[in-house]
Design a protein around this motif. Structure first.
Motif, PDB file in Angstrom:
ATOM      1  N   GLN A  54      -8.774  -4.144  -7.899  1.00 18.99           N
ATOM      2  CA  GLN A  54      -8.379  -5.290  -8.699  1.00 18.99           C
ATOM      3  C   GLN A  54      -8.217  -4.930 -10.172  1.00 18.99           C
ATOM      4  O   GLN A  54      -7.526  -5.631 -10.925  1.00 18.99           O
ATOM      5  N   PHE A  55      -8.864  -3.829 -10.607  1.00 13.32           N
ATOM      6  CA  PHE A  55      -8.831  -3.441 -12.018  1.00 13.32           C
ATOM      7  C   PHE A  55      -7.868  -2.283 -12.272  1.00 13.32           C
ATOM      8  O   PHE A  55      -7.788  -1.778 -13.385  1.00 13.32           O
ATOM      9  N   ARG A  56      -7.147  -1.871 -11.245  1.00 14.82           N
ATOM     10  CA  ARG A  56      -6.179  -0.794 -11.394  1.00 14.82           C
ATOM     11  C   ARG A  56      -4.765  -1.353 -11.500  1.00 14.82           C
ATOM     12  O   ARG A  56      -4.507  -2.507 -11.153  1.00 14.82           O
ATOM     13  N   GLN A  57      -3.883  -0.506 -11.963  1.00 15.40           N
ATOM     14  CA  GLN A  57      -2.482  -0.874 -11.950  1.00 15.40           C
ATOM     15  C   GLN A  57      -2.017  -1.024 -10.500  1.00 15.40           C
ATOM     16  O   GLN A  57      -2.472  -0.300  -9.616  1.00 15.40           O
ATOM     17  N   PRO A  58      -1.116  -1.970 -10.231  1.00 16.19           N
ATOM     18  CA  PRO A  58      -0.598  -2.095  -8.861  1.00 16.19           C
ATOM     19  C   PRO A  58       0.014  -0.775  -8.406  1.00 16.19           C
ATOM     20  O   PRO A  58       0.533  -0.002  -9.208  1.00 16.19           O
ATOM     21  N   MET A  59      -0.058  -0.533  -7.151  1.00 16.32           N
ATOM     22  CA  MET A  59       0.472   0.697  -6.589  1.00 16.32           C
ATOM     23  C   MET A  59       1.976   0.774  -6.793  1.00 16.32           C
ATOM     24  O   MET A  59       2.701  -0.196  -6.559  1.00 16.32           O
ATOM     25  N   ALA A  60       2.441   1.929  -7.243  1.00 13.81           N
ATOM     26  CA  ALA A  60       3.876   2.131  -7.415  1.00 13.81           C
ATOM     27  C   ALA A  60       4.518   2.364  -6.052  1.00 13.81           C
ATOM     28  O   ALA A  60       4.100   3.269  -5.315  1.00 13.81           O
ATOM     29  N   VAL A  61       5.486   1.543  -5.708  1.00 17.33           N
ATOM     30  CA  VAL A  61       6.143   1.635  -4.406  1.00 17.33           C
ATOM     31  C   VAL A  61       7.648   1.701  -4.614  1.00 17.33           C
ATOM     32  O   VAL A  61       8.244   0.790  -5.191  1.00 17.33           O
ATOM     33  N   ALA A  62       8.242   2.792  -4.152  1.00 12.28           N
ATOM     34  CA  ALA A  62       9.694   2.959  -4.267  1.00 12.28           C
ATOM     35  C   ALA A  62      10.385   2.335  -3.063  1.00 12.28           C
ATOM     36  O   ALA A  62       9.806   2.260  -1.975  1.00 12.28           O
ATOM     37  N   PRO A  63      11.621   1.894  -3.224  1.00 10.74           N
ATOM     38  CA  PRO A  63      12.360   1.349  -2.071  1.00 10.74           C
ATOM     39  C   PRO A  63      12.506   2.398  -0.977  1.00 10.74           C
ATOM     40  O   PRO A  63      12.728   3.576  -1.251  1.00 10.74           O
ATOM     41  N   ALA A  64      12.367   1.971   0.258  1.00  7.74           N
ATOM     42  CA  ALA A  64      12.481   2.890   1.395  1.00  7.74           C
ATOM     43  C   ALA A  64      13.900   3.418   1.515  1.00  7.74           C
ATOM     44  O   ALA A  64      14.871   2.696   1.279  1.00  7.74           O
ATOM     45  N   ARG A  65      14.028   4.680   1.887  1.00  4.94           N
ATOM     46  CA  ARG A  65      15.351   5.267   2.102  1.00  4.94           C
ATOM     47  C   ARG A  65      16.026   4.614   3.301  1.00  4.94           C
ATOM     48  O   ARG A  65      17.224   4.350   3.289  1.00  4.94           O
ATOM     49  N   GLU A  66      15.246   4.379   4.330  1.00  5.50           N
ATOM     50  CA  GLU A  66      15.767   3.718   5.531  1.00  5.50           C
ATOM     51  C   GLU A  66      14.660   2.824   6.085  1.00  5.50           C
ATOM     52  O   GLU A  66      13.747   3.296   6.754  1.00  5.50           O
ATOM     53  N   PRO A  67      14.691   1.530   5.804  1.00 11.54           N
ATOM     54  CA  PRO A  67      13.619   0.639   6.251  1.00 11.54           C
ATOM     55  C   PRO A  67      13.387   0.716   7.756  1.00 11.54           C
ATOM     56  O   PRO A  67      14.326   0.771   8.542  1.00 11.54           O
ATOM     57  N   GLN A  68      12.104   0.747   8.125  1.00  8.08           N
ATOM     58  CA  GLN A  68      11.704   0.859   9.518  1.00  8.08           C
ATOM     59  C   GLN A  68      11.015  -0.428   9.981  1.00  8.08           C
ATOM     60  O   GLN A  68      10.484  -1.192   9.173  1.00  8.08           O
ATOM     61  N   THR A  69      11.001  -0.633  11.282  1.00  7.28           N
ATOM     62  CA  THR A  69      10.109  -1.639  11.874  1.00  7.28           C
ATOM     63  C   THR A  69       8.852  -0.905  12.282  1.00  7.28           C
ATOM     64  O   THR A  69       8.899   0.055  13.064  1.00  7.28           O
ATOM     65  N   VAL A  70       7.708  -1.326  11.740  1.00  5.45           N
ATOM     66  CA  VAL A  70       6.451  -0.601  11.901  1.00  5.45           C
ATOM     67  C   VAL A  70       5.412  -1.483  12.571  1.00  5.45           C
ATOM     68  O   VAL A  70       5.114  -2.582  12.083  1.00  5.45           O
ATOM     69  N   MET A  71       4.864  -1.024  13.683  1.00  2.00           N
ATOM     70  CA  MET A  71       3.750  -1.733  14.306  1.00  2.00           C
ATOM     71  C   MET A  71       2.450  -1.065  13.870  1.00  2.00           C
ATOM     72  O   MET A  71       2.298   0.156  13.979  1.00  2.00           O
ATOM     73  N   LEU A  72       1.523  -1.865  13.366  1.00  2.14           N
ATOM     74  CA  LEU A  72       0.236  -1.370  12.883  1.00  2.14           C
ATOM     75  C   LEU A  72      -0.833  -1.629  13.931  1.00  2.14           C
ATOM     76  O   LEU A  72      -1.009  -2.765  14.393  1.00  2.14           O
ATOM     77  N   LEU A  73      -1.569  -0.575  14.292  1.00  5.81           N
ATOM     78  CA  LEU A  73      -2.625  -0.689  15.298  1.00  5.81           C
ATOM     79  C   LEU A  73      -3.976  -0.455  14.622  1.00  5.81           C
ATOM     80  O   LEU A  73      -4.229   0.625  14.071  1.00  5.81           O
ATOM     81  N   PRO A  74      -4.871  -1.439  14.638  1.00  4.28           N
ATOM     82  CA  PRO A  74      -6.158  -1.322  13.935  1.00  4.28           C
ATOM     83  C   PRO A  74      -7.133  -0.387  14.640  1.00  4.28           C
ATOM     84  O   PRO A  74      -6.969  -0.050  15.814  1.00  4.28           O
ATOM     85  N   GLY A  75      -8.158   0.007  13.900  1.00  2.00           N
ATOM     86  CA  GLY A  75      -9.188   0.871  14.452  1.00  2.00           C
ATOM     87  C   GLY A  75     -10.183   0.113  15.313  1.00  2.00           C
ATOM     88  O   GLY A  75     -10.167  -1.129  15.380  1.00  2.00           O
ATOM     89  N   PHE A  76     -11.064   0.854  15.950  1.00  2.00           N
ATOM     90  CA  PHE A  76     -12.070   0.262  16.823  1.00  2.00           C
ATOM     91  C   PHE A  76     -12.956  -0.716  16.037  1.00  2.00           C
ATOM     92  O   PHE A  76     -13.483  -0.394  14.973  1.00  2.00           O
ATOM     93  N   GLY A  77     -13.102  -1.918  16.577  1.00  2.00           N
ATOM     94  CA  GLY A  77     -13.929  -2.935  15.945  1.00  2.00           C
ATOM     95  C   GLY A  77     -13.271  -3.643  14.776  1.00  2.00           C
ATOM     96  O   GLY A  77     -13.893  -4.504  14.146  1.00  2.00           O
ATOM     97  N   ALA A  78     -12.005  -3.299  14.480  1.00  2.00           N
ATOM     98  CA  ALA A  78     -11.326  -3.877  13.323  1.00  2.00           C
ATOM     99  C   ALA A  78     -10.285  -4.904  13.752  1.00  2.00           C
ATOM    100  O   ALA A  78      -9.631  -4.754  14.777  1.00  2.00           O
TER     101      ALA A  78
END
Length: 255
Positions: A54-78
């Motif tokens: 919360q006290f840091r600068q926001p993360m610098a994020v560049a535009p994606a070269r080729e946007p993907q559809t990404v499925m995120l799978l959580p860890g055990f117990g998460a």
């Protein structure tokens, strides 16, 4: 007989509870050890990662070269919500993120794997293009297995601190896993060789500071993954820190 709600909507009686307790109490093999205790204790400081951010600068994020559809799978117990900050950074880059649709990850049982397999098929048919899988810890192991079964539906697999190499007991969570999932970590309910590389590009992100999974298990050997990338964060920090998320964004741009 007394009963106890335990796994999903199932009811586990005393005999089953005793069986699971026995699984959790199994002796640790001499040839497999998880990370050292100080590293494990540091994992409990993960809420401070969120506070410090919360006290840091926001993360610098560049535009994606080729946007993907990404499925995120959580860890055990998460729950998938634990990966929400990562998802937002990927979306800032232009990617489309999708949850795995199963809520809290309570283990790689045959039934749960079948459900996440249906989720992948549904996304693939809807998007009409291969899906990129990003899995944290156990979620990464499951992502690798999905890619083995449906390589035509998977563009790439990125694992984050996932224990796919060496002994499945080379981590500090295998007893809890056996108690909750109801099977031994080295006796999965699906036919597989965990260390076998999926027939798609597979990248392992690992950390020498991981307090849950041994770094060698998360890094893997040549032939078990295409590339291994080291970051310096805790196991919990894999989805919370700028460095780890930046590594994921870089890999998505390489697809």
């Amino acid at each position: 007989m007394a009963t106890l709600p335990f796994k999903d909507t199932a009811i586990i009686d005393r005999a089953e509870l005793a069986r699971r307790w026995a699984l959790a109490a199994e002796a640790h093999p001499e040839d497999a050890r998880g990370p050292r205790l100080p590293l494990l204790l540091r994992e409990f400081l993960w809420p401070f990662e969120i506070l410090v951010r919360q006290f840091r600068q926001p993360m610098a994020v560049a535009p994606a070269r080729e946007p993907q559809t990404v499925m995120l799978l959580p860890g055990f117990g998460a729950h998938p919500i634990r990966m929400r900050w990562m998802a937002r950074q990927l979306e800032r880059a232009g990617h489309r993120t999708k949850r795995w649709g199963l809520g809290v990850n309570l283990g790689a049982t045959a039934d749960r794997f079948a459900q996440v397999e249906e989720r992948l098929v549904s996304l693939f048919e809807r998007e009409e293009r291969p899906i990129t899988l990003v899995g944290w810890s156990l979620g990464g192991v499951m992502a690798r297995e999905l890619a083995k079964v449906h390589p035509e539906m998977v563009a790439k697999v990125v694992t984050l601190g996932s224990p796919f190499s060496g002994s499945p007991r080379a981590n500090n969570g295998w007893r809890a896993y056996q108690a909750i999932a109801g099977h031994r970590v080295d006796e999965p309910e699906i036919e597989t060789v965990i260390a076998d590389k999926p027939p798609v590009e597979t990248v392992a992100i690992w950390s020498p500071r991981d307090g849950v999974v041994h770094p060698r298990s998360a890094c893997g050997k040549p032939g078990e993954r295409d590339r291994a990338i080291a970051v310096r964060c805790s196991h919990m920090g894999m989805v919370l820190t700028h460095q780890a998320v930046a590594a994921v964004l870089t890999e998505l741009d390489r697809t």
